[in-house]
Write a protein that holds these residues in place. Structure first.
Motif, short mmCIF file in Angstrom:
data_model
loop_
_atom_site.label_atom_id
_atom_site.label_comp_id
_atom_site.label_asym_id
_atom_site.label_seq_id
_atom_site.Cartn_x
_atom_site.Cartn_y
_atom_site.Cartn_z
N ARG A 114 0.82 -1.22 0.00
CA ARG A 114 0.00 0.00 0.00
C ARG A 114 0.85 1.26 0.00
O ARG A 114 0.30 2.36 0.02
CB ARG A 114 -0.93 0.01 1.22
CG ARG A 114 -1.99 -1.07 1.16
CD ARG A 114 -2.89 -1.00 2.36
NE ARG A 114 -3.87 -2.07 2.37
CZ ARG A 114 -4.76 -2.24 3.33
NH1 ARG A 114 -4.84 -1.39 4.35
NH2 ARG A 114 -5.62 -3.24 3.28
N GLY A 115 2.16 1.12 0.00
CA GLY A 115 3.03 2.27 -0.17
C GLY A 115 3.50 2.98 1.09
O GLY A 115 3.87 4.16 1.04
N ALA A 116 3.50 2.29 2.22
CA ALA A 116 4.00 2.92 3.45
C ALA A 116 5.46 3.34 3.27
O ALA A 116 6.24 2.62 2.65
CB ALA A 116 3.88 1.95 4.63
N LYS A 117 5.80 4.50 3.78
CA LYS A 117 7.18 5.01 3.72
C LYS A 117 8.10 4.12 4.54
O LYS A 117 9.19 3.76 4.11
CB LYS A 117 7.20 6.45 4.25
CG LYS A 117 8.55 7.09 4.27
CD LYS A 117 8.41 8.53 4.78
CE LYS A 117 9.72 9.10 5.22
NZ LYS A 117 9.54 10.41 5.85
N SER A 118 7.66 3.77 5.75
CA SER A 118 8.41 2.85 6.61
C SER A 118 7.40 2.10 7.48
O SER A 118 6.31 2.59 7.74
CB SER A 118 9.40 3.60 7.50
OG SER A 118 8.73 4.34 8.51
N ILE A 119 7.79 0.90 7.90
CA ILE A 119 6.94 0.09 8.77
C ILE A 119 7.83 -0.50 9.86
O ILE A 119 8.83 -1.17 9.56
CB ILE A 119 6.27 -1.07 8.00
CG1 ILE A 119 5.45 -0.54 6.83
CG2 ILE A 119 5.40 -1.90 8.95
CD1 ILE A 119 5.01 -1.61 5.86
N GLU A 120 7.47 -0.24 11.10
CA GLU A 120 8.14 -0.84 12.24
C GLU A 120 7.10 -1.49 13.12
O GLU A 120 5.91 -1.16 13.04
CB GLU A 120 8.94 0.19 13.04
CG GLU A 120 10.09 0.82 12.28
CD GLU A 120 11.22 -0.14 11.90
OE1 GLU A 120 11.24 -1.29 12.40
OE2 GLU A 120 12.07 0.26 11.10
N ILE A 121 7.55 -2.40 13.97
CA ILE A 121 6.65 -3.13 14.86
C ILE A 121 7.06 -2.88 16.30
O ILE A 121 8.26 -2.91 16.62
CB ILE A 121 6.67 -4.64 14.55
CG1 ILE A 121 6.16 -4.89 13.12
CG2 ILE A 121 5.85 -5.42 15.58
CD1 ILE A 121 6.40 -6.28 12.61
N CYS A 122 6.07 -2.67 17.14
CA CYS A 122 6.27 -2.54 18.58
C CYS A 122 5.34 -3.54 19.25
O CYS A 122 4.13 -3.48 19.06
CB CYS A 122 5.96 -1.13 19.06
SG CYS A 122 6.19 -0.91 20.83
N SER A 123 5.91 -4.46 20.03
CA SER A 123 5.11 -5.48 20.69
C SER A 123 5.46 -5.52 22.17
O SER A 123 6.63 -5.45 22.54
CB SER A 123 5.37 -6.85 20.06
OG SER A 123 4.55 -7.83 20.66
N LEU A 124 4.44 -5.66 22.99
CA LEU A 124 4.69 -5.77 24.42
C LEU A 124 5.47 -7.05 24.73
O LEU A 124 6.43 -7.02 25.48
CB LEU A 124 3.37 -5.76 25.20
CG LEU A 124 3.48 -5.91 26.72
CD1 LEU A 124 4.33 -4.80 27.33
CD2 LEU A 124 2.09 -5.93 27.35
#
Length: 175
Positions: A114-124
């Motif tokens: 979908r064209g996200a500039k950047s994707i990061e993940i934060c998980s507890l």
């Protein structure tokens, strides 16, 4: 509470971890951040985390499913999609726990397309011993063993999400 075998992380410990993660996220970004919570489990963690991010943020939610009872089906389905476009945006996916990695691997690919500039993940939490696919997770609160954990958003049959701590659910409850 007799159903809880052990408290792993108290409310105070989880809140301190949210402060630490919020500070790291704030330091890593400039400008607006789209924070995407994965329903329903991420809600309590995300609510605490976003108070600690000192940036302009937009929040949105996705509801996805790959579980039937206590086991994963392996097939990820989007039950509720985003309201905001991700194209050209920095996106932070917030999750309660990373288990097999299938859901987050799928979502990351969808958001990239979908064209996200950047994707990061934060998980507890993360359970590396259960991983089926690699998931690049930049922000992790705690690593846990392969135990059934509940509280702070995590559930068993929709119960225990509201516990203000993360604990191990007694096997007697789910076996």
């Amino acid at each position: 509470m007799k159903e809880i075998e052990e408290i792993l992380y108290s409310e105070e410990v989880v809140m301190q971890k949210c402060r630490e993660l919020g500070e790291r996220i704030t330091a890593d970004y400039e400008g607006e951040l789209l924070v995407v919570g994965i329903l329903k489990g991420a809600v309590p963690f995300m609510a605490e985390l976003i108070k600690r991010i000192d940036l302009p943020i937009i929040i949105d939610f996705m509801d996805v499913s790959s579980y039937e009872g206590t086991t994963t089906s392996g097939e990820v389905r989007i039950l509720k999609d985003l309201e905001f476009r991700v194209e050209g945006r920095d996106v932070l996916i917030v999750e309660d726990i990373i288990d097999t990695g299938l859901t987050l691997s799928y979502l990351t690919e969808v958001l990239k397309k979908r064209g996200a500039k950047s994707i990061e993940i934060c998980s507890l939490l993360t359970k590396p011993k259960r991983r089926k696919v690699f998931v690049d997770t930049k922000y992790v609160g705690f690593e846990v063993d392969d135990k059934f954990v509940v509280g702070y958003g995590m559930d068993y049959n929709e119960k225990y999400r509201n516990l203000p701590f993360v604990g191990i659910l007694s096997e007697e409850v789910y076996k």
